[in-house]
Design a protein around this motif. Structure first.
Motif: not given
Length: 266
Positions: A193-220
């Motif tokens: 309702s307030c945030h736009s959402q981007t699917a992680v599957r669409d932004i992860l690199p196909g090769e190399g290290l995983v880059r996840l935004n540390p703000m959203f690795v916490n499920c809570a």
């Protein structure tokens, strides 16, 4: 045909039918396990993997939640479902993955702010600036950009400590929830309702290290519950999946008194 040759002819026909049927039936691939040994304190379980995958024609994604097209990238159950969801599992689970896309199994979306309607709140809804900005003019003589005082960071849900400004997410949420309790009560469903959402599957690199935004690795952050409450342990995951399917089909062991049909004694 002489009668003495009839049994031989009949046996030949039967063997031919069996051979043709065996050829036509789907065969396990060499890179797919026929059986999987699941060690367990209640007795090891020999899971007939090929029987379920090929004979019963159960699609991979039925058990492996995020099964890609290439079967060699299907994740082992233990990659996500640890025996114990502790600090060691959190630290080491990344190494268990052989495909970055699998991260999207648990880390679904990254959120970004969008135009939430500052002008609309002020002009159309008639909300005074001080309803959102500090009413105490000693803290904020004139309404200003919240980020001037509040550092960015993931929502923690913790109450602000006296003398320490909460991070920007906590500060904004604390103000918004006073009017939008329904959105916050919806947890993850209310974020959009307030945030736009981007699917992680669409932004992860196909090769190399995983880059996840540390703000959203916490499920809570979105779910309001820690990972150990959302991701079942290995035993619970197996029981829910296996017994649930058998119970639905009314076939095989699924009752609590039928443990011995899957667990072998040590």
């Amino acid at each position: 045909m002489q009668k003495r040759y009839f049994p031989i002819a009949l046996l030949t026909v039967v063997l031919a039918v069996v051979a043709v049927a065996g050829y036509l039936l789907p065969q396990p691939r060499e890179d797919v396990p026929r059986r999987v040994l699941l060690d367990n304190a209640g007795g090891p379980v020999v899971f007939q993997h090929a029987e379920h995958a090929f004979r019963q024609k159960i699609p991979c994604e039925k058990c492996h939640h995020e099964s890609p097209v290439r079967r060699e990238n299907v994740q082992r159950c233990a990659a996500c479902h640890g025996a114990t969801f502790d600090a060691a599992f959190r630290k080491n689970h990344v190494a268990a993955f052989n495909d970055n896309a699998a991260c999207a199994t648990c880390h679904h979306y990254e959120l970004a702010a969008r135009k939430w309607g500052h002008k609309r709140h002020q002009e159309e809804l008639g909300i005074d600036c001080r309803e959102c900005h500090h009413k105490n003019v000693e803290i904020e003589p004139e309404p200003q950009n919240c980020a001037d005082c509040h550092d960015s960071g993931a929502p923690t849900g913790k109450k602000a400590e006296e003398g320490t400004p909460p991070n920007l997410a906590d500060a904004a949420h604390a103000r918004c929830v006073t009017c939008h309790e329904d959105l916050f009560a919806a947890r993850a469903r209310g974020c959009a309702s307030c945030h736009s959402q981007t699917a992680v599957r669409d932004i992860l690199p196909g090769e190399g290290l995983v880059r996840l935004n540390p703000m959203f690795v916490n499920c809570a952050v979105c779910h309001g519950l820690p990972a150990e409450k959302l991701v079942p342990g290995r035993m619970d995951a197996y029981h829910k999946l296996c017994m649930g399917c058998h119970e639905k089909l009314k076939k095989g062991p699924y009752a609590k008194d039928q443990c011995a049909q899957c667990h072998t004694s040590k």
